[in-house]
Write an enzyme that holds these catalytic residues in place. Structure first.
Site, PDB file in Angstrom:
ATOM      1  N   TYR A 137      24.594  38.090  11.203  1.00 37.04           N
ATOM      2  CA  TYR A 137      23.947  39.477  11.368  1.00 37.04           C
ATOM      3  C   TYR A 137      24.790  40.022  10.772  1.00 37.04           C
ATOM      4  CZ  TYR A 137      19.540  36.703  13.428  1.00 37.04           C
ATOM      5  OH  TYR A 137      18.457  36.096  13.772  1.00 37.04           O
ATOM      6  N   HIS A 171      21.440  26.954  13.370  1.00 33.76           N
ATOM      7  CA  HIS A 171      20.765  28.562  12.395  1.00 33.76           C
ATOM      8  C   HIS A 171      20.344  27.956  10.990  1.00 33.76           C
ATOM      9  CE1 HIS A 171      21.138  32.599  11.646  1.00 33.76           C
ATOM     10  NE2 HIS A 171      19.580  32.523  11.533  1.00 33.76           N
TER      11      HIS A 171
END
Length: 304
Positions: A60, A142
C-alpha cells in the site's frame, strides 16, 4: 445496526476487534495522493469513533501506508487495538511488480513477489521498522494465488511458526477470490489459518463466498473480515431494484451494503477504506443506521 466501536471476538484467535475496521490502502495513495496531515487525521478520527482494527500492507503505497499508520498508532495503548499487515511482497529498490494504482509512490521503490519462508520473516521485520512498533497482531498472506504452491508450502509454514512462537497472534489470508481461500483452508496443515480477509466476494452484489468459503469458516471457527463491500457490478435493473427496496424502508444503499456482510455469523468485522476523516465518519454513520429485517428479505428476492 452496529456501532463502529462494538467489540467482538475475532474467531478463535483470542483477539478482539471492532465491528468497523479501517482499511489503510487509501492513505497510502490508492488512486489519488493523500497529504500526510489528512492521512493522520483519518486514522485519528477512526480511533475517536471507536475503530480498533487497522489493516495495512507493505504494497500500500510501497511502505507509505505502514509508515503513516504507525506514526498515529504508536501514540495509542498497544493492547487496545488489533493491527494487521501482510506478507508476499517485499518493497525494495527496483522492485519489478509495480502497480499503477498508487499515486506518487516513493521514488525508486517497488514490490517484488516472494512467498518464501525467508521473505516472510524479512517482510515482517521491515513492516515493523516502517510501523515503528514491536509487533503486529494478524499477518495475512497477501494474494496467495499469485504463487499458490509457495504460499501454501512456505509462507504458511513460516507464519504458523511465528504464531506458535507467540510472535504474531493470528495467521490469515488476504484474498480477492473465495475459491482460492476455501482451497487454502482445506489444504493448509492443521490448524490452518485463523482468519480470512475476503474482498468483494461477500457483498450485496457478489455472494460467491457463500458457496463454500463462509460455511467452511463457520464450521472451523475461522474468523472472516469482509472488505470491498461497496463495489460495482450490478446490472442496471438490479441497481434500481436495490434502490427502490432501500427507499421503501428509508435505508441508504450504502448502509445496507456495509451491514449486509455482518448478517453471516462467520463474519466478525467489515473493513472499509477511507482517505479523509469525513469518509470514515460517513461509514460509521451508515453502519449504525437501523435496518428492518424485511429489507434483507426484499433484497434476497431481487439479487442473485
Amino acid at each position: 445496526m452496529y456501532a463502529a466501536g462494538d467489540l467482538v471476538p475475532l474467531g478463535r484467535t483470542g483477539l478482539t476487534v471492532s465491528r468497523l475496521g479501517l482499511g489503510l490502502a487509501p492513505i497510502g495513495g490508492m488512486f489519488e495522493a493523500v497529504p500526510p496531515e489528512r492521512a493522520a487525521a483519518t486514522v485519528e478520527r477512526a480511533w475517536e469513533l471507536g475503530v480498533r482494527l487497522y489493516d495495512t500492507a507493505p504494497v500500500y503505497g510501497y511502505g507509505r501506508s505502514e509508515t503513516r499508520t504507525g506514526a498515529v498508532l504508536r501514540g495509542r495503548p498497544r493492547a487496545a487495538y488489533v493491527l494487521c499487515t501482510k506478507v508476499g511482497r517485499l518493497i525494495e529498490p527496483g522492485g519489478p511488480d509495480t502497480q499503477d494504482i498508487w499515486a506518487d509512490p516513493p521514488p525508486g521503490l517497488g514490490p517484488r513477489l516472494d512467498y518464501s519462508a525467508a521473505a516472510v520473516r524479512r517482510s515482517l521485520e521491515e513492516s515493523l521498522e516502517r510501523l515503528g512498533l514491536d509487533r503486529v497482531d494478524v499477518l495475512h498472506i497477501h494474494d496467495p494465488d499469485e504463487d499458490y504452491p509457495t504460499a501454501l508450502g512456505e509462507a504458511y509454514r513460516a507464519l504458523a511458526e511465528l504464531r506458535d512462537a507467540g510472535t504474531v497472534g493470528a495467521v490469515s489470508l488476504g484474498v480477492n477470490h473465495a475459491d482460492v481461500a476455501a482451497r487454502f483452508l482445506r489444504e493448509a496443515p492443521a490448524p490452518g489459518p485463523d482468519c480470512v480477509l475476503i474482498a468483494g466476494r461477500w457483498t450485496l452484489l457478489d455472494r460467491s463466498a457463500l458457496t463454500e468459503l463462509l460455511p467452511l469458516c463457520a464450521a472451523r471457527g475461522t474468523a472472516v473480515m469482509a472488505a470491498g463491500v461497496v463495489t460495482p457490478g450490478l446490472r442496471a435493473g438490479e441497481i434500481e431494484a436495490v434502490r427502490a427496496a432501500c427507499d421503501r424502508h428509508g435505508v441508504p444503499v450504502l448502509a445496507a451494503a456495509l451491514q449486509f456482510p455482518l448478517t453471516h455469523p462467520a463474519v466478525a468485522t467489515v473493513l472499509v477504506g477511507a482517505r479523509s476523516p469525513e469518509e470514515i465518519e460517513r461509514n460509521a454513520a451508515h453502519l449504525a443506521h437501523p435496518i428492518p429485517p424485511a429489507l434483507w428479505e426484499e433484497l434476497d428476492a431481487v439479487l442473485p
